[in-house]
Design an enzyme around this catalytic site. Structure first.
Site, PDB file in Angstrom:
ATOM      1  N   GLU A   1      47.309  23.707  23.670  1.00  0.00           N
ATOM      2  CA  GLU A   1      47.296  22.592  22.720  1.00  0.00           C
ATOM      3  C   GLU A   1      45.888  22.144  22.349  1.00  0.00           C
ATOM      4  OE1 GLU A   1      49.307  22.625  25.385  1.00  0.00           O
ATOM      5  OE2 GLU A   1      51.328  22.599  24.561  1.00  0.00           O
TER       6      GLU A   1
ATOM      7  N   HIS B   1      58.905  14.837  27.025  1.00  0.00           N
ATOM      8  CA  HIS B   1      59.344  15.291  25.704  1.00  0.00           C
ATOM      9  C   HIS B   1      59.737  14.131  24.794  1.00  0.00           C
ATOM     10  CE1 HIS B   1      59.526  19.116  27.774  1.00  0.00           C
ATOM     11  NE2 HIS B   1      59.867  19.742  26.668  1.00  0.00           N
TER      12      HIS B   1
END
Lengths: 345, 369
Positions: free
Chosen positions: A70, A139
């Protein structure tokens, strides 16, 4: 495609996530500088299918699967953008964006400023955000306030298919970096026809989703759904709530909110993010600064708790639902100034 | 049955390159590009970089410049790297790169402006597309990877010659994830990109040995599947050869490479640092024995290409260059305070008008008083 077929296509109601795909496809088709990349976005079409079919249509040179990293995704977008490309980077979940923070905050947000306009970062960082889909830990993040705090960023959250399409096109066309947070809980909650005409919606402008004179409800993203439901219930009791979706959370269109308060004089801010330092605090503070005299009641905040977003068995307890919004509305509506304080003695 | 056991893999080779030894004697024939003109030009540029550093440190000591990171001792790396780039290539530097900036065409007054607290210093009039000085560690390597992607993308779309992105860093930066992520992506996407690591032995107070257990920085490239070379970073010919070779590879579509340039930071980390707290005077004194300018000077004098008279002429010329740059820097009009809003976004959003007006009015008030 025949004209009739095209019309039928345009009127086929689509979901919010399909509107995202439609906007990305439009941008890829009409601007060769647009490149889309992220983890699993190619053949797989993204874990939520937001990029479904794009690699097939536009090729692996423009719709790229990246290695799993990321920080890298956030960082290469900066380099690409400085050379005139328009990168659209996908993070699989907002909870995975944090390794990229350094690049978003330290570089993308300030490249234009620190080079006095010589270089800029017209990047869109996309991330599905928010809870309510029974996902694993990390999440379900809703930390939009983190990003809204950063000078130089735009933070945009759509709450319907049409706004997802129009605002994403605006974000891609914008010459500065935009964090585009997609409320995944309502990715497929509703459908509406969204003409694929390339028309962008304005950034930095709030949307009045429902007009009313008794109370102003402010919400964005997935919380708009419960907020509109609460407004319907209030209406059945004869209370007309105005519902405002700021959509661009930074820079914030406070003037539309103040305009509404001139009619309603009472306000509830709804967000699923934690309360402390959340955007409800910013909105309440600005209302107090600009419109203290308009208020008949303190601004109420209906938010997530100042806790870690719980595992999914408790996530609906955490998320502000219609009941909590109604309680907030009731507190704002029922508030009466203490008469003992009037007159000073 | 014989069980496989963990073992430290040590059988790889890292090549080491040198043309001029510590005494400035050629250890092998110099490459064709190292003509007398080129070598004397490099001597001038290294001395210019050292002069700028020297003045910048003095300006900081007298309160006229903020914190400044000197390049003392690693001038060969910056000059050779900057020299190997073509104008259209994109340089993505870290902060200790005054030499490379000079070679790229950044003005001395722009360098001074930047470290003197004026953002206009990063608005280089040339080169317009190079990245600005990067202070966070190793982030510029990922930016360079993005730049390299953009260059490759343009090349594929237009069929124009492939340009190359070059990222520089210190060896401390190779401890960071950004470094590995950039190398990994550059390798797998075959990006036109060169990593130049200035291994000056010290990441502020942490020595190379305390920084990594690897014997060389170059071998870190093995994990990313990209070629690497270690060079004598105080030998400008070796650095230039290595960077030129890596640039050529990248330009012809063969992908990225990493150069580890061994050198020594003869100065403090920055003007805010005191290196005597963590390293010995003896080590520093030894390092001065093989610094890059003296080495090239010795070589050129042995070839009758340099003399005291030429040196004096050059010093006079460089002093004029420096004075002229200082004058330009000092005669800049200050930026108006409202400039802090001017480049925040392409267009100032309406939500900022009130703060902008407040600052403008405060400034107007301050000027009246």
């Amino acid at each position: 495609m025949s004209e009739q077929a095209q019309t039928a296509q345009e009127h086929r109601p689509i979901t919010l996530v399909e509107a995202v795909t439609q906007a990305l496809a439009y941008a890829l088709k009409n601007d060769p500088e647009v490149v889309v990349f992220g983890q699993d976005i190619g053949a797989n079409g993204g874990v939520f299918r937001a990029t479904d079919g794009l690699q097939k249509t536009f090729g692996a040179d423009r719709v790229l699967d990246t290695p799993l990293a990321e920080t890298m995704i956030a960082g290469i977008a900066v380099g690409m953008a400085t050379q005139g490309l328009k990168p659209v980077a996908e993070f699989q979940f907002m909870g995975f964006i944090y390794p990229g923070l350094d690049h978003i905050l330290s570089h993308a947000a300030r490249m234009r400023n620190r080079t006095r306009g010589r270089l800029s970062c017209p990047i869109v960082y996309r991330a599905p955000y928010g809870g309510g889909i029974h996902a694993p830990e990390h999440h379900s993040e809703s930390t939009e306030a983190l990003f809204a705090h950063i000078p130089g960023l735009r933070v945009v959250v759509p709450s319907s298919p049409a706004r997802a399409y129009g605002l994403l096109l605006a974000a891609i066309a914008d010459p500065d970096p935009v964090l585009f947070l997609e409320p995944k809980r309502i990715y497929r909650a509703a459908r509406q026809p969204v003409p694929d005409n390339g028309e962008a919606l304005p950034l930095d402008s709030a949307f009045v989703l429902r007009e009313g004179t008794d109370l102003t409800l402010i919400a964005w993203g997935a919380s708009v759904k419960e907020t509109l439901a609460a407004a319907d219930l209030l209406a059945s009791h004869g209370i007309e709530a105005e519902v405002i979706d700021p959509a661009t959370l930074k820079p914030l269109d406070i003037h539309s909110i103040i305009d509404s308060l001139e009619k309603t004089r009472r306000c509830v801010v709804v967000h699923e993010a934690a309360r402390f330092g959340g955007l409800g605090a910013e909105i309440a503070a600005q209302i107090q600064e600009y419109a203290f005299d308009l208020l008949d009641a303190p601004v109420q905040r209906v938010t997530g708790y100042d806790t870690v977003m719980p595992y999914y068995q408790l996530e609906n307890t955490y998320l502000p639902g219609v009941e909590r919004i109604l309680a907030g509305a009731r507190a704002a509506l029922d508030y009466v100034r203490d008469p003992g304080r009037e007159g000073g003695q | 049955m014989h069980k496989p056991r963990l073992q430290l893999q040590t059988s790889f080779d890292i090549a080491h390159l040198q043309f001029l030894d510590k005494q400035g004697q050629a250890t092998q024939p110099l490459p064709d590009f190292a003509t007398p003109d080129w070598l004397t030009y490099c001597l001038r540029q290294m001395q210019l970089a050292r002069m700028v550093d020297d003045r910048a440190v003095k300006l900081q000591r007298t309160g006229r410049l903020g914190t400044y990171p000197s390049t003392l001792g690693q001038e060969a790396i910056g000059i050779a790297t900057g020299n190997a780039l073509m104008a259209e290539d994109i340089y993505c530097p870290y902060y200790r790169e005054t030499g490379a900036f000079l070679e790229r065409g950044v003005l001395i007054e722009e360098i001074l402006a930047n470290w003197g607290g004026d953002e206009r210093g990063q608005n280089f009039q040339h080169p317009r597309k190079d990245l600005p000085i990067c202070v966070p560690i190793a982030t510029q390597m990922l930016h360079a990877a993005g730049v390299a992607f953009a260059l490759k993308y343009r090349h594929q779309q237009s069929n124009q010659p492939l340009q190359v992105a070059v990222a520089s860093s210190g060896e401390g930066a190779t401890s960071k994830g950004d470094f590995y992520e950039a190398m990994n992506l550059a390798g797998v996407w075959k990006l036109p990109m060169v990593f130049v690591v200035n291994n000056n032995q010290w990441a502020i107070s942490v020595s190379r040995i305390a920084q990594t257990a690897t014997q060389t920085i170059a071998q870190k490239a093995i994990a990313a599947g990209i070629p690497a070379l270690q060079v004598d970073g105080n030998d400008i010919v070796a650095v230039a050869w290595a960077v030129r070779d890596a640039m050529q590879r990248a330009r012809s579509g063969e992908g990225p490479a990493l150069i580890e340039a061994l050198s020594y930071r003869l100065c403090d980390h920055t003007t805010a640092d005191d290196a005597s707290r963590y390293r010995s005077a003896q080590e520093l004194e030894q390092a001065w024995q093989w610094e890059p300018i003296k080495r090239l000077d010795s070589y050129l004098r042995a070839q009758d290409l340099w003399s005291d008279a030429k040196q004096q002429d050059m010093e006079r010329e460089l002093a004029q260059v420096m004075e002229s740059a200082l004058n330009n820097w000092e005669s800049r009009t200050p930026e108006p305070a409202t400039a802090i809003f001017d480049h925040l976004y392409a267009q100032l959003p309406a939500a900022f008008y009130e703060q902008y007006d407040q600052l403008r009015d405060e400034q107007a008030g301050a000027e009246r008083e």
